[in-house]
Design a protein around this motif. Structure first.
Motif, short mmCIF file in Angstrom:
data_model
loop_
_atom_site.label_atom_id
_atom_site.label_comp_id
_atom_site.label_asym_id
_atom_site.label_seq_id
_atom_site.Cartn_x
_atom_site.Cartn_y
_atom_site.Cartn_z
N ARG A 132 0.76 -1.68 -0.21
CA ARG A 132 -0.66 -0.23 0.14
C ARG A 132 0.70 1.77 0.22
O ARG A 132 0.42 2.09 -0.69
N ALA A 133 2.17 1.59 0.43
CA ALA A 133 3.42 2.05 0.46
C ALA A 133 3.94 2.75 -0.83
O ALA A 133 3.54 3.77 -1.12
N ASP A 170 1.95 1.98 -3.29
CA ASP A 170 1.04 2.37 -4.05
C ASP A 170 1.08 3.58 -4.23
O ASP A 170 0.67 4.76 -5.10
N ALA A 171 1.17 4.16 -2.83
CA ALA A 171 1.06 5.69 -2.75
C ALA A 171 1.53 6.33 -3.29
O ALA A 171 1.92 7.44 -3.57
N ALA A 172 3.61 6.19 -2.66
CA ALA A 172 4.22 6.64 -3.12
C ALA A 172 4.47 6.89 -4.87
O ALA A 172 4.21 8.32 -5.42
N GLU A 183 2.13 6.87 -6.88
CA GLU A 183 0.74 7.50 -6.90
C GLU A 183 1.10 9.11 -6.75
O GLU A 183 1.16 9.84 -7.46
N THR A 184 1.87 9.62 -5.68
CA THR A 184 2.41 10.81 -5.39
C THR A 184 3.37 11.33 -6.82
O THR A 184 3.66 12.26 -7.25
N LYS A 235 1.79 0.83 -11.79
CA LYS A 235 1.64 1.11 -10.15
C LYS A 235 2.52 -0.27 -10.17
O LYS A 235 3.27 -0.70 -9.97
#
Lengths: 198, 222
Positions: free
Chosen positions: A69-70, A72-74, A76-77, B105
């Protein structure tokens, strides 16, 4: 006729602007070409790692899930930062798309009321750059952008610096846009209209 | 088992993709490439069912490579894997003949779903881009590669313009296209004259606005 000192000042300002654009392009490219793919590869490796543990404990599952999850968030950022930093954002996404990206990147609100102002590519790029600069200047203050056929309007709590407002006005004038600002106790409202005087 | 060619200029990404695809048991990687030329040659040689292609590549970009590759290996199906998620990239990719567009992703579920769908004859867009794509189609406002602005340019001029928009110098462009420095300078002058601009920034703006180049990407970025 511009005086020599004014000409020199204008030339220096243009030189600094070009450097700033080059630096942002470099940053955007590094994020897009290096940081993004590296994070994607790390995410794929984390998923592969999960596959190598036949019967993961609950703790291992939780840790791997957190890692994925971390990452994936990175990613996106990095994607958002790469787009937001690009000086070519408006050329790529149009005014409405560019402002949508900027609003997301800066955590600002965005309301689109009909079609955006009818501007040539240079004017559209300048308008988006002005909004970006204003968002930067507003810092953490809440900002609300409204885009309509007539103008782009931004209301921001943290945009009270007279020097910044003067710089924004000068940049708008140089780009052939009209810039208006109005202060109230709670916030400053700026408006960027097509059709200024260079 | 579907055969796959991987085309990405990052070894680290290709390694990750290879590992996850082979671990799935549904796909066999039959080749890897890191330049457009290598990809086209590898596709002609291996005739893969699927090609996973990065959009942003040095030299020949993913769009051009897709067109070339499908000419050499028309039965292959191309899935674009991209950091970009803007409307213009998706439209250009699908117009070039790609059958899928997947946002890069850190997780694999989207890619595997895309490959399965495309391998069975379908079309796949990542959920993040499908709404934008449909909105473009609905409004009919996506940019056309054969834009009126660029229609006056020759194919070679378009190549030079894209490389200029990538930030390449005349010397670098001469090396990439195997031309003399003077010839490249001649193309630059012709481009500026035809497009009524007097600097590289102006050419770059037009290249991006008309969908000839993408901002910020390796090789195609500006």
């Amino acid at each position: 006729m511009m005086a020599p000192a004014s000409r020199r000042g204008a030339s220096e300002a243009e030189g600094l602007r070009r450097l700033r654009v080059a630096e942002r392009r470099r940053l955007s490219r590094l994020l897009h070409d290096e940081a993004g793919p590296a994070l994607c590869a790390a995410g794929l490796a984390a998923e592969m790692l999960r596959g190598t543990i036949p019967e993961p404990t609950r703790e291992q599952q939780e840790l791997l899930g957190r890692l994925e999850r971390a990452l994936d968030a990175a990613v996106e950022t990095v994607r958002l930062l790469s787009q937001e930093a690009s000086p070519d954002l408006a050329a790529r996404r149009g005014v409405a798309g560019a402002l949508e990206t900027l609003a997301r990147a800066f955590g600002a609100g965005l309301r689109i009321e009909g079609a955006p102002p009818d501007l040539p590519a240079e004017g559209a790029a300048a308008l988006c750059e002005l909004v970006r600069d204003a968002l930067l200047a507003a810092g953490g203050g809440e900002a609300e952008i409204t885009l309509s056929a007539g103008c782009a309007r931004m209301r921001a709590a943290g945009l009270a610096d007279a020097g910044v407002l003067a710089a924004l006005e000068a940049a708008a004038r140089a780009a052939g846009l009209r810039f208006l600002s109005q202060a109230s106790p709670e916030a400053v409202i700026i408006e960027i209209h097509p059709g200024g005087t260079r | 088992m579907y055969t796959i060619l991987l085309f990405d200029d990052h070894q680290i990404v290709r390694d990750g993709l290879r590992a996850l695809l082979e671990a799935s048991g549904e796909f066999q990687v039959v080749g890897e490439a890191e330049t457009g030329g290598q990809a086209v040659a590898a596709a002609a040689r291996t005739r893969p069912h699927l090609v996973v292609m990065d959009l942003s590549l040095p030299g020949m970009d993913g769009i051009e490579a897709t067109v070339e590759l499908l000419r050499e290996s028309p039965q292959s199906k191309v899935v674009i894997l991209s950091m970009y998620d803007d409307e213009a990239s998706v439209v250009q990719a699908m117009r070039s003949g790609a059958r899928g567009f997947v946002i890069k992703k850190a997780s694999r579920a989207d890619l595997l779903a895309a490959l399965r769908t495309v391998a069975r004859g379908g079309t796949y867009l990542s959920p993040e881009v499908s709404d934008k794509f449909l909105e473009c189609v609905r409004k009919g406002d996506f940019r056309r590669r054969n834009s009126p602005v660029l229609s006056a340019l020759t194919p070679r001029e378009l190549q030079v313009m894209r490389l200029i928009a990538e930030g390449k110098t005349s010397k670098e462009i001469a090396a990439v296209l195997d031309l003399s420095l003077e010839t490249v300078r001649g193309y630059r002058k012709a481009l500026m004259r035809k497009l009524s601009v007097n600097n590289v920034a102006g050419l770059t703006q037009i290249a991006i606005a008309e969908g000839l180049a993408r901002p910020a990407g390796r090789g195609v970025g500006v």
